[in-house]
Design a protein around this motif. Structure first.
Motif, PDB file in Angstrom:
ATOM      1  N   ASN A  54       0.861  -1.295   0.121  1.00  0.00           N
ATOM      2  CA  ASN A  54      -0.180   0.199  -0.115  1.00  0.00           C
ATOM      3  C   ASN A  54       0.832   1.326  -0.285  1.00  0.00           C
ATOM      4  N   GLY A  55       1.920   1.044   0.302  1.00  0.00           N
ATOM      5  CA  GLY A  55       3.588   2.516  -0.193  1.00  0.00           C
ATOM      6  C   GLY A  55       3.410   2.724   1.348  1.00  0.00           C
ATOM      7  N   ASN A  56       3.443   2.695   1.976  1.00  0.00           N
ATOM      8  CA  ASN A  56       3.791   2.553   3.630  1.00  0.00           C
ATOM      9  C   ASN A  56       5.181   1.927   3.801  1.00  0.00           C
ATOM     10  N   GLN A  57       6.397   2.776   4.203  1.00  0.00           N
ATOM     11  CA  GLN A  57       7.766   2.566   4.384  1.00  0.00           C
ATOM     12  C   GLN A  57       7.437   1.965   5.634  1.00  0.00           C
ATOM     13  N   TRP A  58       8.807   0.883   5.170  1.00  0.00           N
ATOM     14  CA  TRP A  58       9.095   0.165   6.939  1.00  0.00           C
ATOM     15  C   TRP A  58      10.601   0.448   6.549  1.00  0.00           C
ATOM     16  N   ALA A  59      11.363   0.238   7.876  1.00  0.00           N
ATOM     17  CA  ALA A  59      11.984   0.161   8.329  1.00  0.00           C
ATOM     18  C   ALA A  59      12.358  -0.631   9.493  1.00  0.00           C
ATOM     19  N   TRP A  60      13.691  -2.091   9.777  1.00  0.00           N
ATOM     20  CA  TRP A  60      13.599  -2.788  11.037  1.00  0.00           C
ATOM     21  C   TRP A  60      14.721  -2.975  11.364  1.00  0.00           C
ATOM     22  N   LEU A  61      14.548  -3.339  12.674  1.00  0.00           N
ATOM     23  CA  LEU A  61      15.757  -3.565  13.670  1.00  0.00           C
ATOM     24  C   LEU A  61      15.605  -4.844  13.964  1.00  0.00           C
ATOM     25  N   GLY A  62      16.475  -6.289  13.918  1.00  0.00           N
ATOM     26  CA  GLY A  62      15.883  -7.201  14.224  1.00  0.00           C
ATOM     27  C   GLY A  62      14.744  -7.968  13.482  1.00  0.00           C
ATOM     28  N   ASP A  63      14.104  -9.278  12.698  1.00  0.00           N
ATOM     29  CA  ASP A  63      12.871 -10.327  12.243  1.00  0.00           C
ATOM     30  C   ASP A  63      11.873  -9.590  13.004  1.00  0.00           C
ATOM     31  N   PRO A  64      11.416  -8.942  11.399  1.00  0.00           N
ATOM     32  CA  PRO A  64       9.544  -9.108  11.741  1.00  0.00           C
ATOM     33  C   PRO A  64       8.772  -9.855  11.938  1.00  0.00           C
ATOM     34  N   ALA A  65       9.615 -11.476  11.270  1.00  0.00           N
ATOM     35  CA  ALA A  65       8.444 -12.519  10.659  1.00  0.00           C
ATOM     36  C   ALA A  65       8.300 -13.136  12.623  1.00  0.00           C
ATOM     37  N   ARG A  66       9.442 -12.802  13.839  1.00  0.00           N
ATOM     38  CA  ARG A  66       9.134 -12.793  14.372  1.00  0.00           C
ATOM     39  C   ARG A  66       8.007 -12.820  15.709  1.00  0.00           C
ATOM     40  N   GLY A  67       7.542 -11.658  15.119  1.00  0.00           N
ATOM     41  CA  GLY A  67       6.111 -11.486  15.547  1.00  0.00           C
ATOM     42  C   GLY A  67       6.660 -10.672  16.869  1.00  0.00           C
ATOM     43  N   ASP A  68       5.477  -9.957  17.311  1.00  0.00           N
ATOM     44  CA  ASP A  68       5.216  -8.989  18.832  1.00  0.00           C
ATOM     45  C   ASP A  68       6.357  -7.898  18.356  1.00  0.00           C
ATOM     46  N   ALA A  69       6.125  -7.863  17.337  1.00  0.00           N
ATOM     47  CA  ALA A  69       7.134  -6.655  16.896  1.00  0.00           C
ATOM     48  C   ALA A  69       6.634  -4.876  17.535  1.00  0.00           C
ATOM     49  N   VAL A  70       7.785  -4.631  18.233  1.00  0.00           N
ATOM     50  CA  VAL A  70       7.071  -2.665  18.518  1.00  0.00           C
ATOM     51  C   VAL A  70       7.624  -2.029  17.605  1.00  0.00           C
ATOM     52  N   VAL A  71       6.159  -0.652  16.997  1.00  0.00           N
ATOM     53  CA  VAL A  71       6.755  -0.523  15.715  1.00  0.00           C
ATOM     54  C   VAL A  71       6.530   1.149  16.517  1.00  0.00           C
ATOM     55  N   THR A  72       7.165   2.109  15.664  1.00  0.00           N
ATOM     56  CA  THR A  72       6.723   3.056  16.024  1.00  0.00           C
ATOM     57  C   THR A  72       7.170   4.130  14.746  1.00  0.00           C
ATOM     58  N   THR A 109      15.226  -7.141  22.851  1.00  0.00           N
ATOM     59  CA  THR A 109      14.466  -8.427  22.714  1.00  0.00           C
ATOM     60  C   THR A 109      13.133  -8.915  21.572  1.00  0.00           C
ATOM     61  N   ARG A 110      12.786  -7.320  21.073  1.00  0.00           N
ATOM     62  CA  ARG A 110      11.439  -7.390  20.269  1.00  0.00           C
ATOM     63  C   ARG A 110      12.454  -6.873  18.777  1.00  0.00           C
ATOM     64  N   PRO A 111      11.669  -7.207  17.666  1.00  0.00           N
ATOM     65  CA  PRO A 111      11.822  -6.247  16.746  1.00  0.00           C
ATOM     66  C   PRO A 111      11.236  -5.390  16.579  1.00  0.00           C
ATOM     67  N   LEU A 112      12.326  -4.508  16.315  1.00  0.00           N
ATOM     68  CA  LEU A 112      11.579  -2.673  16.174  1.00  0.00           C
ATOM     69  C   LEU A 112      11.430  -2.311  14.946  1.00  0.00           C
ATOM     70  N   GLY A 113      10.310  -1.787  14.890  1.00  0.00           N
ATOM     71  CA  GLY A 113       9.638  -1.110  13.535  1.00  0.00           C
ATOM     72  C   GLY A 113       9.259   0.234  13.463  1.00  0.00           C
TER      73      GLY A 113
END
Length: 405
Positions: A54-72, A109-113
């Protein structure tokens, strides 16, 4: 890169030399420059970068596929001639908070987005939060394809011209399933924090709000030769409706605004054939909002009938009251209050946000940074440098409490 240098780098992008405000509209050149800035910030920090369907941009520290990510994060687009802080403050602060956590030596301890949601303001296509609505399944593909700008360009056409495949847009449940918590930092669009003397606060809820289009159809005629008694002038009905909106809002303790208008044929010496106005109304509860809109609609019909004018009212968008996740909200207040005797203020807002859209699918919360004048959606929008830095520190504390050991 510090908050200050990032802010200075982004500040000129899409700024009008005439008004001093910003014109960062979805899928335009200014939007592309903002998106390039986001990607550069992500890659310079070694983050995994991606653009979703949908054109949203994401930047990830850690593997988001692990789930339970904290996003800001937040958004980078603007309303017409908007201010510098609405949206960009949350994105710049997100990168700055990550830098602060790395400086602290925090162990995640959790992925960060970090996210930049596309077309949050709805300035070009008339619907707010398009990117997050599509992702959450609150805007259908068919509805999205019908969105057009003032030049008749459809959303898919605009996306394709900007190099994005519009055939891919739609709900993205797998992406949302990765997110365990979303925290959006935003400049306050009001003066509650200024009045309380606090640099940062926690959001409690978003008022119910919506947009309604009022079409007044009359008869075009000569402004100099048509007797007043012979006129079917839709501008009169519209003007009276604007005043009615103010009265109804005052009675209900709400807000109501006619801020956009289109006139046909739009000639100085011509009586209009059509006046189209858009009502934005917001209230602390659904009952009050209904009272305002019903009152404005009833008054508009009465004025239209009196002037021999046809009236059609269409609801173009609506968002019910959003109560942010209480557990997450209380946790943020606890984290920010640790080590101090001060109580972190918790306040509601009449402004819509991507966090409000995502709340239907994931736990969400918001932090507000003080706005000393309360002015927003204007070049005069402002937050003091010290308060911006306090916001970065608060966001870093929140992310550390949620995503780190």
């Amino acid at each position: 890169m510090s908050f200050h240098s990032m802010w200075a780098e982004l500040l000129p992008v899409g700024r009008s030399s005439a008004s001093g405000g910003y014109r960062r509209f979805a899928w335009t050149g200014a939007d592309a420059d903002c998106r390039a800035w986001f990607e550069q910030q992500a890659r310079s920090r070694g983050l995994a970068y991606e653009t979703d369907r949908n054109g949203n941009q994401w930047a990830w520290l850690g593997d988001p596929a692990r789930g339970d990510a904290v996003v800001t994060g937040s958004h980078l687009d603007s309303v017409p001639d908007g201010g510098a802080f609405d949206g960009p403050l949350g994105v710049v602060s997100a990168f700055a908070a990550l830098d602060e956590l790395r400086h602290r030596g925090a162990q995640f301890t959790r992925p960060l987005g970090i996210v930049n949601f596309g077309d949050e303001e709805g300035a070009r296509f008339g619907l707010a939060c398009v990117g997050s609505r599509l992702t959450a399944g609150l805007l259908t593909v068919e509805q999205a394809h019908r969105l057009t700008d003032a030049q008749g360009i459809t959303l898919p056409q605009a996306m394709e011209a900007a190099g994005h495949d519009p055939g891919a847009i739609g709900p993205d449940p797998e992406r949302l399933d990765r997110i365990g918590a979303f925290v959006e930092l935003h400049v306050e669009q009001g003066r509650a924090l200024d009045l309380s003397g606090d640099p940062v606060g926690v959001a409690s809820a978003i008022w119910p709000h919506g947009r309604w289009r009022f079409d007044f159809r009359g008869e075009a005629n000569h402004a100099g030769t048509t007797r007043l008694a012979d006129r079917r002038d839709p501008m009169l009905s519209y003007a009276e409706t604007v005043l009615a909106a103010r009265r109804e809002a005052e009675l209900a303790g709400a807000v109501a605004t006619f801020g956009k208008i289109a006139v046909e044929p739009n000639g100085v010496n011509a009586i209009p054939s059509l006046v189209r106005g858009w009502l934005d109304s917001r209230a602390a509860d659904q009952e009050s909002l209904d009272a305002v809109v019903d009152g404005v609609r009833s008054a508009a019909r009465e004025y239209a009938d009196a002037h021999g004018v046809e009236l059609v009212v269409e609801r173009e968008s609506f968002t019910s009251v959003v109560e942010f996740d209480q557990v997450l909200r209380d946790e943020l207040a606890r984290i920010l209050g640790t080590g101090t005797d001060l109580t972190v203020p918790v306040l509601g807002t009449g402004a819509g946000h991507d966090a409000g859209i995502l709340s239907a699918r994931v736990p969400t919360a918001m932090l507000f940074v003080r706005n000393p004048t309360g002015v927003s959606h204007s070049p005069a929008e402002f937050a003091a440098e010290d308060d911006c830095v306090a916001g970065v520190s608060a966001l870093a504390d929140a992310l550390e409490g949620l995503a780190c050991t």
